[in-house]
Design an enzyme around this catalytic site. Sequence first.
Site, PDB file in Angstrom:
ATOM      1  N   ASN A  79      18.447 -39.275   1.528  1.00  0.00           N
ATOM      2  CA  ASN A  79      17.176 -38.843   0.561  1.00  0.00           C
ATOM      3  C   ASN A  79      17.814 -38.166  -0.647  1.00  0.00           C
ATOM      4  O   ASN A  79      17.028 -38.437  -1.718  1.00  0.00           O
ATOM      5  CB  ASN A  79      16.126 -38.230   1.129  1.00  0.00           C
ATOM      6  CG  ASN A  79      16.655 -36.988   1.889  1.00  0.00           C
ATOM      7  OD1 ASN A  79      17.804 -36.883   2.192  1.00  0.00           O
ATOM      8  ND2 ASN A  79      15.757 -35.701   2.079  1.00  0.00           N
ATOM      9  N   GLU A 107      21.517 -29.660   9.803  1.00  0.00           N
ATOM     10  CA  GLU A 107      20.412 -29.746   8.860  1.00  0.00           C
ATOM     11  C   GLU A 107      19.253 -30.856   9.166  1.00  0.00           C
ATOM     12  O   GLU A 107      19.800 -32.126   8.713  1.00  0.00           O
ATOM     13  CB  GLU A 107      20.804 -29.708   7.342  1.00  0.00           C
ATOM     14  CG  GLU A 107      21.472 -28.805   6.882  1.00  0.00           C
ATOM     15  CD  GLU A 107      20.929 -27.407   6.776  1.00  0.00           C
ATOM     16  OE1 GLU A 107      19.754 -27.492   6.603  1.00  0.00           O
ATOM     17  OE2 GLU A 107      21.379 -26.298   6.966  1.00  0.00           O
ATOM     18  N   CYS A 123      12.964 -33.302   3.629  1.00  0.00           N
ATOM     19  CA  CYS A 123      13.041 -32.643   5.079  1.00  0.00           C
ATOM     20  C   CYS A 123      12.067 -31.439   4.987  1.00  0.00           C
ATOM     21  O   CYS A 123      11.306 -31.092   5.932  1.00  0.00           O
ATOM     22  CB  CYS A 123      14.351 -32.075   5.283  1.00  0.00           C
ATOM     23  SG  CYS A 123      15.143 -31.274   4.248  1.00  0.00           S
ATOM     24  N   GLU A 177      23.028 -23.844   5.211  1.00  0.00           N
ATOM     25  CA  GLU A 177      23.884 -24.245   4.150  1.00  0.00           C
ATOM     26  C   GLU A 177      23.313 -23.283   2.816  1.00  0.00           C
ATOM     27  O   GLU A 177      22.405 -22.439   3.063  1.00  0.00           O
ATOM     28  CB  GLU A 177      23.482 -25.807   3.734  1.00  0.00           C
ATOM     29  CG  GLU A 177      23.787 -26.626   4.685  1.00  0.00           C
ATOM     30  CD  GLU A 177      23.976 -27.887   4.094  1.00  0.00           C
ATOM     31  OE1 GLU A 177      23.183 -28.536   3.649  1.00  0.00           O
ATOM     32  OE2 GLU A 177      24.783 -28.711   4.295  1.00  0.00           O
TER      33      GLU A 177
END
Length: 482
Positions: A154, A251, A285, A462
Amino acid sequence: MYPHQPEGSHFVEGAYRDDREGTPFQSCFPADGRVIARLHVATPAILDHAIHSAQNAQAIWRTTSLSERQQVLRRVAEILRDRNDELARLETFDTGKPISETLVSDPASAAECFEYYSALSPTALQGSTEQTDTGTIKVLKEPLGVCVGIGAWNYPIQIAGWKAAPALLCGNAMIFKPSETTPLSALKLAEIIAEAGAPAGLFNVVQGDGKVGQWLVEHPGVAKVSLTGSVATGKKIHAAATAQLKHVSLELGGKSPLIVFDDADLEAAVEGAAAGNFYSSGQICSNCTRIYVQRSAFDRFLELFIARAESMKMGDPLDPETEIGPLVSEHHAESVRTYIELGLSEGATCVSGGPNSVSMAADGTYVRPTIFTDVREAMRIAREEIFGPVACVMMFDTEEEVIGRANATELGLAAGIYTGDNGRAERVAHQLQAGICWINTYNEYPIAMPFGGYKQSGLGRENGLLVLDHYTQTKSILTQSR
Ligand code: NAD
């Protein structure tokens, strides 16, 4: 020749490489299905080359001073910015996302990440020294070695950049495997990192599907794996990596709540809800696909939200006016359409969009923004990640009730709160089981903010300073004073 054909399928040891023995695959423009590049899956020869050259580059890089490493990172940010428009166009062809988004979000976010780590104070990685009765204790933060990054489709260049910048800052090398659906922009990032002065092999890109990813995860020369992907893949990678006691960051997916209290600025809340459901055609997400609106504001919110969804211009992603582009692939559009039909069969009411708004194949893979009401939490559309432009709007009465409903999920990536009461916003944020909480905004990602999830949405973070702990290991040295 295809319009976005790279010089080779892989970028290893400072150059494009190919091995025609690898299984062929292609990248298509989702707006019309046109093939834009043909590539080959990495063979064992390519993968061995990637591992060995990364090990050699890391041996040089780990002894390169922090300020020299930061200079390389700064140069990467500059080149990404200089080439922003070309990279945005490539990302639009590979993903189908509107050019109005990719021009401002994708290479720009990768550049922001490289710039952030290039400008960090050296104290962030300095460690510490302490005199004790026993002696001098020095605590060092050392690199892990060769790290593997595995990406979703994505936000391809953003994901590659968010993994590469902190990994390299800390003195590691990285082998990155982009999603097989969007293989192209990571190659450009590798080209740019080499041009910026990194040793050849420091950031290698290899292509392939989950099998290539698995090969990398299991390779004994790899110290750490960082995945951006689905929960199912996260579980497999976690099992394989921890079997060898490797470091892992994950993630993963989300089904995040947005809570709109009746004292909120409703227009702002609608903007947040639209951004958090329809930007990138909902393929994000951290999207707030469960929207809870307090009873007295419900009707007004819904009216504004439907109007906003229906005002969004859907069409050619290369048209700068387009807000809704196609979904990434026909396979994915089919999955989103199945969820929309499931919502109807479960008894939810579709108040905008719907299954008939889905077009496939020659028309591209478009899905109109779709809004459901009369949704119960037990329904699959309210529990499972759809990863398309599909929002569920539900009503609540009290703060306590909505916190319980918001937390009743196995996922915990993000959450949003719209209210005019700062005290309430803080109070609710502290009780939400989510790694990221936005107050009176949604889906904003400054690089200084650690990003990652609670529960099955992931492990580790992250961005921010925190990610440095995930790309370093601690060495303690005790020197006796006597
Ligand atoms: P996916 O899990 O199917 O694939 C992700 C990557 O993992 C791909 O590169 C794939 O080739 C690789 N892979 C698959 N099986 C593997 C295995 N056994 N070993 C090693 N690698 C393997 O996910 P996707 O469909 O590409 O992306 C969509 C998912 O990503 C959604 O669930 C979305 O929520 C999630 N995502 C999360 C974030 C985040 O930051 N939390 C960001 C973007 C996307």
